[in-house]
Scaffold this active site. Structure first.
Site, PDB file in Angstrom:
ATOM      1  N   ARG A  55       0.762  -0.979  -0.106  1.00 43.14           N
ATOM      2  CA  ARG A  55       0.169  -0.224  -0.149  1.00 43.14           C
ATOM      3  C   ARG A  55       0.744   1.496   0.280  1.00 43.14           C
ATOM      4  O   ARG A  55       1.035   2.266  -0.273  1.00 43.14           O
ATOM      5  CB  ARG A  55      -1.039   0.182   0.964  1.00 43.14           C
ATOM      6  CG  ARG A  55      -2.092  -0.806   1.053  1.00 43.14           C
ATOM      7  CD  ARG A  55      -2.588  -1.092   2.007  1.00 43.14           C
ATOM      8  NE  ARG A  55      -3.555  -0.539   2.517  1.00 43.14           N
ATOM      9  CZ  ARG A  55      -4.296   0.111   3.481  1.00 43.14           C
ATOM     10  NH1 ARG A  55      -5.073  -0.830   3.765  1.00 43.14           N
ATOM     11  NH2 ARG A  55      -4.859   1.131   3.294  1.00 43.14           N
ATOM     12  N   LYS A 152      -2.876 -19.506   5.720  1.00 48.56           N
ATOM     13  CA  LYS A 152      -3.060 -20.243   6.411  1.00 48.56           C
ATOM     14  C   LYS A 152      -3.112 -18.704   7.112  1.00 48.56           C
ATOM     15  O   LYS A 152      -1.990 -17.836   7.542  1.00 48.56           O
ATOM     16  CB  LYS A 152      -2.442 -21.313   7.738  1.00 48.56           C
ATOM     17  CG  LYS A 152      -1.128 -20.784   7.967  1.00 48.56           C
ATOM     18  CD  LYS A 152      -0.592 -22.392   8.366  1.00 48.56           C
ATOM     19  CE  LYS A 152      -0.969 -22.496  10.203  1.00 48.56           C
ATOM     20  NZ  LYS A 152      -0.049 -21.183  10.800  1.00 48.56           N
ATOM     21  N   HIS A 182       2.996 -25.100   4.850  1.00 45.95           N
ATOM     22  CA  HIS A 182       3.657 -25.772   4.506  1.00 45.95           C
ATOM     23  C   HIS A 182       4.525 -26.287   5.051  1.00 45.95           C
ATOM     24  O   HIS A 182       6.078 -26.949   4.703  1.00 45.95           O
ATOM     25  CB  HIS A 182       5.042 -24.273   4.660  1.00 45.95           C
ATOM     26  CG  HIS A 182       5.346 -24.004   6.148  1.00 45.95           C
ATOM     27  ND1 HIS A 182       4.767 -23.785   6.975  1.00 45.95           N
ATOM     28  CD2 HIS A 182       6.757 -24.402   6.855  1.00 45.95           C
ATOM     29  CE1 HIS A 182       5.350 -23.925   8.238  1.00 45.95           C
ATOM     30  NE2 HIS A 182       6.681 -24.163   7.682  1.00 45.95           N
ATOM     31  N   LYS A 186       7.815 -29.745   3.360  1.00 46.50           N
ATOM     32  CA  LYS A 186       9.001 -30.305   3.116  1.00 46.50           C
ATOM     33  C   LYS A 186       9.464 -31.741   3.620  1.00 46.50           C
ATOM     34  O   LYS A 186       8.807 -32.321   2.633  1.00 46.50           O
ATOM     35  CB  LYS A 186       8.872 -30.240   5.192  1.00 46.50           C
ATOM     36  CG  LYS A 186       8.536 -29.128   5.839  1.00 46.50           C
ATOM     37  CD  LYS A 186       8.336 -29.184   7.191  1.00 46.50           C
ATOM     38  CE  LYS A 186       8.670 -27.494   7.672  1.00 46.50           C
ATOM     39  NZ  LYS A 186       9.666 -26.890   8.398  1.00 46.50           N
ATOM     40  N   GLU A 220       8.993 -26.372  18.976  1.00 48.86           N
ATOM     41  CA  GLU A 220      10.078 -24.569  18.680  1.00 48.86           C
ATOM     42  C   GLU A 220      10.961 -24.643  19.651  1.00 48.86           C
ATOM     43  O   GLU A 220      10.233 -24.128  20.822  1.00 48.86           O
ATOM     44  CB  GLU A 220       9.077 -24.196  18.084  1.00 48.86           C
ATOM     45  CG  GLU A 220       7.993 -24.929  17.204  1.00 48.86           C
ATOM     46  CD  GLU A 220       7.505 -23.293  17.031  1.00 48.86           C
ATOM     47  OE1 GLU A 220       7.823 -22.700  15.894  1.00 48.86           O
ATOM     48  OE2 GLU A 220       6.175 -22.756  16.489  1.00 48.86           O
ATOM     49  N   ASP A 239      -3.184 -22.354  15.551  1.00 48.11           N
ATOM     50  CA  ASP A 239      -1.736 -22.451  15.013  1.00 48.11           C
ATOM     51  C   ASP A 239      -1.327 -23.670  14.396  1.00 48.11           C
ATOM     52  O   ASP A 239      -0.840 -23.775  13.024  1.00 48.11           O
ATOM     53  CB  ASP A 239      -1.038 -21.638  15.802  1.00 48.11           C
ATOM     54  CG  ASP A 239       0.148 -21.037  14.673  1.00 48.11           C
ATOM     55  OD1 ASP A 239       0.180 -20.619  14.043  1.00 48.11           O
ATOM     56  OD2 ASP A 239       1.808 -20.635  15.387  1.00 48.11           O
ATOM     57  N   HIS A 244      -0.723 -28.357  11.144  1.00 47.56           N
ATOM     58  CA  HIS A 244       0.879 -29.454  10.138  1.00 47.56           C
ATOM     59  C   HIS A 244       0.266 -30.761  11.131  1.00 47.56           C
ATOM     60  O   HIS A 244       0.218 -31.436  10.261  1.00 47.56           O
ATOM     61  CB  HIS A 244       1.906 -28.311  11.166  1.00 47.56           C
ATOM     62  CG  HIS A 244       1.469 -27.218  10.642  1.00 47.56           C
ATOM     63  ND1 HIS A 244       2.005 -26.707   9.675  1.00 47.56           N
ATOM     64  CD2 HIS A 244       2.286 -26.127  11.458  1.00 47.56           C
ATOM     65  CE1 HIS A 244       2.114 -25.027   9.107  1.00 47.56           C
ATOM     66  NE2 HIS A 244       1.789 -24.723  10.283  1.00 47.56           N
ATOM     67  N   LYS A 344       5.811 -23.769  21.839  1.00 50.52           N
ATOM     68  CA  LYS A 344       6.860 -22.350  21.353  1.00 50.52           C
ATOM     69  C   LYS A 344       7.988 -22.598  22.832  1.00 50.52           C
ATOM     70  O   LYS A 344       7.201 -23.155  24.017  1.00 50.52           O
ATOM     71  CB  LYS A 344       6.428 -21.339  21.531  1.00 50.52           C
ATOM     72  CG  LYS A 344       5.815 -21.157  20.469  1.00 50.52           C
ATOM     73  CD  LYS A 344       6.033 -19.477  19.461  1.00 50.52           C
ATOM     74  CE  LYS A 344       4.588 -20.055  18.053  1.00 50.52           C
ATOM     75  NZ  LYS A 344       5.729 -20.317  17.328  1.00 50.52           N
TER      76      LYS A 344
END
Ligand code: BG6
Length: 492
Positions: A55, A152, A182, A186, A220, A239, A244, A344
């Site tokens: 933008r 997503k 994604h 992999k 993670e 998430d 996944h 996480k």
């Protein structure tokens, strides 16, 4: 509405790849580096233009400066080639487009190459998807060859996912819609299909009662970083698990597809999703664990708790960790628990699938405490590794047994470069290959299974359990396994 699929054998036409949200985080960190790599390895059609939409009103120089600044850091030094980079920049065009303004799409139409194949990548908030598709259609930019890629999160629950699918479906046929996850791009995840269906030794054992349990962990080490604005309204279940982890579960659990044809594969994954046993509130209370990281240490440095992260609302009850036990109601998997876990700020970045084979029915080796001995470990990240744990005799007198590992290190077995997930998936989109993308019914079936868990948590009204940053999650997650006589495999 167009109905025909893009033809894989169509004569090479120029390609216009249009990225909505082109100067956003995903684009500069993942998409543009992936496209640079595709360019470097000559995997883009010759006449490819990449239209980056944003933008800001930018002159070309300012735009190129921005890209240089934001994207170069995400290209490995070993793959940087100044001439290729300059060639890549030549392919980039910037256009100031407000996705809500129809006249901006007329200007976009004028910038596209006549007769080109068009790929529209929607790396924006899903609330903009329908408006973008409608405006593309209004500007005459959607023909039977056009493809749209949806990032997503595809919805927040089943109803919103259905709505997006229905609305986008007014402008694009299902075969033109590439819903990206994604993880399906992999190398290691794709290799899982080869492990299962390119080898004959596993299939006879790949079922109840030969398999005792399956563990899928996507851990993670990073925290939420600067993404709290998105993440706090989302949480780990939406998430990571809804997409996944369930996709990984599908590949582990599906029946052999009749071919690699997109629908043959997606039909089998859909059957798995539809066979997942739906959870009652009592199941949710017993078989799921929600966690939230508190201050601790990660990678040798102190790490703050989720509640202290930038933009996290005070007292937020969003989960950053989920562990759960799932069951698949079909003949192959009756009574085999699937343990899923993601979080996480965990002890390590480690994604793996562990297949625990059945206990020995009887042992003649009384010096050995082991019962459940054989295990197949498929490490997806950070390195690609497959290990089969067997029992062997410890040298010496007596008959003492010890687990040893048959080790397949794919990093050394193959010297070829491994493309990143986004590079591989973008090439699939360009070539019109849908096998590694989610079909509408798959996405909705995944939401249909996840929704009762969200509802159960709401009814139970409990806060997520705290776990220290840098640990493997709340103690309740180990307790969940212990109740089943299992334990998470946490080998470095
Ligand atoms: C994304 C999630 O889909 O996957 C992120 O939104 C997560 O929260 C990421 O960090 C993990 O992907 P990878 O490839 O780093 O395992």
């Amino acid at each position: 509405m167009p109905t025909s699929a893009p033809s894989a054998s169509a004569p090479a036409a120029p390609l216009d790849l249009v990225i909505f949200g082109g100067v956003g985080d995903l684009s500069v960190r993942k998409l543009l580096p992936a496209l640079y790599m595709a360019h470097l390895h000559r995997n883009l059609p010759d006449a490819t233009r990449i239209h980056v939409l944003g933008r800001q009103r930018w002159a070309r120089d300012s735009f190129l400066g921005f890209i240089q600044d934001k994207t170069l850091g995400f290209i490995e030094a070993a793959h940087f080639d100044a001439a290729a980079w300059a060639g890549f920049l030549d392919r980039l065009c910037y256009a100031c487009v407000d996705a809500t303004q129809a006249p901006d799409f007329e200007a976009l139409a004028a910038a596209l190459q006549p007769g080109s194949d068009r790929v529209y990548y929607l790396a924006t908030a899903p609330s903009l998807f329908v408006g973008i598709c409608a405006h593309l259609h209004g500007a005459g930019l959607v023909d039977a060859r056009a493809r749209v890629v949806l990032e997503k999160p595809l919805g927040h629950d089943l109803a919103s996912a259905r709505q997006i699918n229905q609305d986008v479906g007014r402008y694009f046929a299902e075969q033109q819609i590439f819903r990206i996850d994604h993880y399906l791009g992999k190398e290691t995840v794709q290799n899982l299909m080869v492990l299962r269906f390119g080898n004959s030794i596993f299939e006879p054992l790949w079922r109840s009662p030969h398999i005792r349990s399956v563990q899928i962990t996507v851990a993670e080490s990073v925290g939420v970083g600067s993404r709290a604005g998105f993440y706090d309204g989302t949480g780990a279940l939406r998430d990571m698990v809804q997409n996944h982890l369930l996709q990984l579960l599908c590949i582990v659990a599906m029946e052999p597809p009749v071919s690699l044809d997109p629908d043959a594969v997606r039909d089998e994954k859909l059957k798995v999703l539809r066979s997942l046993r739906s959870m009652t509130v009592a199941d949710v209370a017993r078989d799921t664990v929600r966690g939230q990281y508190s201050a601790g240490a990660s990678g040798g440095e102190t790490a703050q708790g989720y509640l202290q992260e930038e933009n996290v609302p005070e007292g937020s009850a969003t989960e950053t960790f989920v562990a759960l036990k799932a069951h698949i109601n079909n003949w192959r998997w009756a009574n085999v628990p699937f343990f899923l876990r993601t979080g996480k700020r965990m002890a390590a970045r480690q994604s793996e699938i562990v297949i625990e084979f059945a206990d020995l029915p009887f042992t003649i080796f009384h010096d050995s405490p082991h019962r459940s001995v054989n295990r197949l470990m498929i490490r997806l990240q950070p390195e690609e590794h497959i290990q089969l744990q067997m029992m062997a005799k410890e040298p010496g007198s007596g008959m003492k047994l010890r687990p040893v590992k048959l080790d397949l290190d794919l990093q050394t077995a193959f010297v070829q470069r491994r493309a990143e997930a986004y590079e591989r998936l973008l090439i699939d989109v360009i070539k019109g290959r849908l096998t590694h993308f989610m079909r509408r019914d798959e996405l909705e079936a995944a939401w249909a299974w996840v929704e009762p868990i969200l509802e159960g948590w709401k009814q139970l009204g409990e806060r997520p359990k705290a776990y220290t940053a840098g640990s493997w999650g709340p103690a309740a997650s180990s307790a969940l396994m212990a109740r089943e006589g299992s334990a998470w495999v946490e080998e470095a």
